[in-house]
Design an enzyme around this catalytic site. Structure first.
Site, short mmCIF file in Angstrom:
data_model
loop_
_atom_site.label_atom_id
_atom_site.label_comp_id
_atom_site.label_asym_id
_atom_site.label_seq_id
_atom_site.Cartn_x
_atom_site.Cartn_y
_atom_site.Cartn_z
N ARG A 1 7.96 26.63 11.84
CA ARG A 1 8.25 26.90 13.25
C ARG A 1 8.20 25.69 14.19
O ARG A 1 8.50 25.83 15.38
CB ARG A 1 7.33 27.99 13.83
CG ARG A 1 7.67 29.37 13.31
CD ARG A 1 7.28 30.44 14.29
NE ARG A 1 5.86 30.45 14.61
CZ ARG A 1 5.35 31.04 15.69
NH1 ARG A 1 6.14 31.65 16.53
NH2 ARG A 1 4.06 31.01 15.89
N ASP A 2 7.76 24.54 13.73
CA ASP A 2 7.76 23.39 14.64
C ASP A 2 8.13 22.10 13.92
O ASP A 2 7.47 21.09 14.05
CB ASP A 2 6.38 23.26 15.32
CG ASP A 2 6.45 22.40 16.59
OD1 ASP A 2 7.56 22.24 17.15
OD2 ASP A 2 5.39 21.90 17.02
N LEU A 3 9.21 22.19 13.16
CA LEU A 3 9.67 21.00 12.45
C LEU A 3 10.31 20.04 13.44
O LEU A 3 11.16 20.44 14.22
CB LEU A 3 10.73 21.38 11.41
CG LEU A 3 10.23 22.18 10.22
CD1 LEU A 3 11.43 22.70 9.44
CD2 LEU A 3 9.36 21.30 9.34
N ASN B 1 6.44 15.52 13.34
CA ASN B 1 5.62 16.26 12.38
C ASN B 1 5.93 15.89 10.94
O ASN B 1 5.51 16.58 10.02
CB ASN B 1 5.80 17.77 12.57
CG ASN B 1 5.00 18.29 13.75
OD1 ASN B 1 4.10 17.59 14.23
ND2 ASN B 1 5.32 19.47 14.21
#
Ligand SMILES: *[C@@H]1O[C@H](CO)[C@@H](O)[C@H](O)[C@H]1NC(C)=O
Length: 244
Positions: free
Chosen positions: A48-50, A54
């Protein structure tokens, strides 16, 4: 513990940029990581937060997907979920997630497509601007693809030192990943096959969010978008070495 480098592309101040060989290695590694999370681990894990910040690189420039703070686990037969709290990073969020809070394996696929385009072009999707139009990087990539000028996308700090076949495949796959409709996007297993294979790839349809102004603005801004990237990270990127 080894040095961890956070990949930041598009760094104008850093003279040594990542060469093509390293970039393709990183793209391949991220794809393999996602195949594991989505299909091979006991549970399905949706990150959900690529985003580039990250993705950590070890000394061998092997990418590691990090920061699972927003990750969700799905059981084997669950394919999508909905949330009222849309948290993520503009520029990487799929339209169905940003607008409706729907996330699935395909929303990670969308973010992966954005990452690939950023790695190939050395530019960020968010804040991308071109004097000739007001598309974001996705729209720009699609435009050049449709006009049969995709090689103009390649980061010009690479000069001519890249493999055209690989670049074209990466762009084609990335555009398939960022298509508007989740069902049109390939799953990560197929993405990896397409990246490594030689078969002819399908033609991408129009990407989701190709105009910067399509982004949802008011409403999500205050508080709800908890993990919105801070402006220091957001500006043209920095390559940092972080000992840990
Ligand atoms: C370019 O990449 C393709 C596919 O990976 C490979 O078959 C080909 O040998 C490469 N070409 C060069 C010149 O390295």
């Amino acid at each position: 513990m080894e040095l961890i480098i956070v990949i930041k592309i598009a760094d104008k101040t850093r003279s040594k940029t990542l060469d093509w060989h390293t970039r393709i290695h990183i793209i391949d590694g991220i794809a393999r990581g996602l195949v594991y999370l989505h299909h091979d681990s006991r549970l399905r894990i949706i990150h959900r937060d690529l985003k580039t910040s990250n993705i950590l690189l070890d000394n061998g420039m092997n990418p590691k997907i990090s920061d699972f703070g927003l990750a969700k686990m799905f059981g084997r037969d669950q394919t999508e979920a909905k949330t009222k709290r849309v948290i993520g990073t503009y520029g990487y969020m799929s339209p169905e997630y940003a607008f409706d809070g729907c996330f699935s394996l395909k929303s990670d696929v969308f973010s992966f497509g954005v990452l690939v385009l950023e790695i190939v072009t050395g530019k960020r999707n968010r804040r991308f601007s071109d004097p000739q139009h007001d598309h974001n990087l996705l729209g720009h990539a699609w435009k050049l693809w449709m006009e049969e000028r995709p090689l103009e996308l390649v980061d010009n700090t690479l000069g001519d030192s890249y493999n055209i076949t690989q670049v074209l495949r990466c762009i084609n796959v990335a555009l398939l990943c960022v298509q508007q409709r989740p069902d049109d996007r390939p799953n990560m297993g197929l993405v990896l096959l397409m990246l490594c294979g030689e078969s002819k790839l399908p033609e991408p349809k129009q990407p989701g969010f190709f105009l910067e102004r399509n982004l949802p603005s008011a409403g999500h801004e205050s508080g709800t978008l908890g993990k919105q990237e801070s402006s220091s990270l957001d500006e043209s990127s920095i390559t940092t070495l972080e000992p840990r």
